[in-house]
Design an enzyme around this catalytic site. Structure first.
Site, PDB file in Angstrom:
ATOM      1  N   SER A  30       0.833  -1.128  -0.054  1.00 21.99           N
ATOM      2  CA  SER A  30      -0.057  -0.072   0.152  1.00 21.99           C
ATOM      3  C   SER A  30       0.784   1.269   0.016  1.00 21.99           C
ATOM      4  O   SER A  30       0.395   2.226  -0.620  1.00 21.99           O
ATOM      5  CB  SER A  30      -0.765  -0.009   1.400  1.00 21.99           C
ATOM      6  OG  SER A  30      -0.323  -0.185   2.390  1.00 21.99           O
ATOM      7  N   GLU A 103      10.948  -9.502  -4.089  1.00 23.34           N
ATOM      8  CA  GLU A 103      11.382  -8.254  -3.774  1.00 23.34           C
ATOM      9  C   GLU A 103      13.050  -8.301  -3.131  1.00 23.34           C
ATOM     10  O   GLU A 103      13.688  -7.406  -3.294  1.00 23.34           O
ATOM     11  CB  GLU A 103      10.431  -7.834  -2.250  1.00 23.34           C
ATOM     12  CG  GLU A 103       9.158  -7.402  -2.772  1.00 23.34           C
ATOM     13  CD  GLU A 103       8.384  -7.167  -1.417  1.00 23.34           C
ATOM     14  OE1 GLU A 103       7.039  -6.737  -1.648  1.00 23.34           O
ATOM     15  OE2 GLU A 103       8.663  -7.821  -0.319  1.00 23.34           O
ATOM     16  N   LYS A 121       6.160   1.226  11.920  1.00 26.03           N
ATOM     17  CA  LYS A 121       6.845   0.186  11.362  1.00 26.03           C
ATOM     18  C   LYS A 121       8.237   0.048  12.073  1.00 26.03           C
ATOM     19  O   LYS A 121       8.850  -0.785  11.933  1.00 26.03           O
ATOM     20  CB  LYS A 121       6.978   0.119  10.082  1.00 26.03           C
ATOM     21  CG  LYS A 121       5.945   0.555   9.032  1.00 26.03           C
ATOM     22  CD  LYS A 121       5.048  -0.838   8.911  1.00 26.03           C
ATOM     23  CE  LYS A 121       3.765  -0.525   8.173  1.00 26.03           C
ATOM     24  NZ  LYS A 121       2.649  -1.832   8.445  1.00 26.03           N
TER      25      LYS A 121
END
Length: 223
Positions: A30, A103, A121
Site C-alpha cells: 500500500s 522483492e 513500522k
C-alpha cells in the site's frame, strides 16, 4: 485516514531519489502504491522500472510506466519498497504481501535500497510481525517442523495465498529476533525454503520514515 496520509507522504517523498535515465525497482504494498502514483508524474524522465509482483505490475501498466524484465537489464539504480518492520540497523521483516522472493531479488540487484514506511513500522527488536517464509508446496509440512526445531517459533500456513512463483507462505509467530543475519541464513538453508522475509544481509541503505512531524531520512551507517 491519518495512517493513509502518512503512507502517501512518504511514498511521494521517495520521488526525490529518482533521477533522469534511471531504471528503478518497485516493491509491493500500500505504501509502494503511493510511490507508483508519484512515479507516474516523471515517467517520461526515467528509463523504466522492474516490478516485484503482478500486483505492482498491474498498477504500473495502468500508469503507462515502461516495464522491463530483470533479465533484460544490467541492474537497478534504486529499489523502493515498504516494510512490515524495520529496526535501527535497517534490517527488516517483509513479505506481508507475499512478494518477498522477488522483492529480495530486486533489492540485491539495486545499487541503493530505499525503504519507505510510517513510524508504526519502526521497532527495537524484529519479530512482533509474523515472519513470512516462501516454501515449495510439497515441503511445507516438513519445513514447518524444522522451523519449530530451529527457531522455537510457531509456523502457520497462510490460507488461500499462492505466491506469484506458485509457492505457499508460512508465517512464524512468537519470535524475538536478536541476530537477524544469522537467522536469515539458518532459515534459508532449510531445503524447501525459497526464501525468508528477513532482509538483514541486504538491508536498506536509506529509510524514509513519515510521522506527524514530517519525513525523517535515516541512512545506514557503514561499520
Amino acid at each position: 485516514m491519518m495512517h493513509e496520509k502518512l503512507k502517501k507522504a512518504v511514498g511521494w517523498a521517495a520521488l526525490e531519489y529518482v533521477s533522469s535515465g534511471m531504471i528503478i525497482g518497485v516493491g509491493t504494498g500500500s505504501t509502494t502504491d503511493h510511490f507508483i502514483d508519484a512515479l507516474g508524474t516523471v515517467k517520461h524522465k526515467i528509463e523504466g522500472v522492474v516490478s516485484s509482483s503482478e500486483q505492482s505490475t498491474t498498477k504500473l501498466k495502468s500508469m503507462g510506466i515502461l516495464l522491463f524484465n530483470l533479465n533484460d537489464v544490467d541492474g537497478l539504480d534504486i529499489y523502493v519498497d515498504g516494510t512490515d518492520e524495520i529496526n535501527s540497523n535497517m534490517q527488516m521483516i517483509k513479505g506481508g504481501g507475499a512478494a518477498l522472493t522477488r522483492e529480495k531479488v530486486l533489492a540485491a540487484a539495486a545499487n541503493k535500497f530505499i525503504c519507505i514506511a510510517d513510524t508504526s513500522k519502526q521497532v527495537d527488536i524484529l519479530g512482533n510481525f509474523p515472519l513470512p517464509i516462501e516454501v515449495i508446496p510439497m515441503a511445507h509440512a516438513w519445513v514447518a517442523r524444522e522451523l519449530v526445531h530451529l527457531t522455537g517459533g510457531l509456523p502457520k500456513y497462510r490460507q488461500g495465498v499462492i505466491t506469484d512463483n506458485g509457492n505457499i507462505i508460512l508465517d512464524i509467530y512468537n519470535l524475538k529476533i536478536l541476530d537477524a543475519i544469522a537467522l536469515e541464513k539458518i532459515i534459508n538453508n532449510i531445503p524447501g525454503v525459497v526464501t525468508v522475509g528477513l532482509f538483514a544481509n541486504r538491508c536498506a541503505d536509506i529509510a524514509l520514515i513519515s510521522s506527524d512531524l514530517g519525513i525523517e531520512e535515516i541512512s545506514r551507517s557503514i561499520k
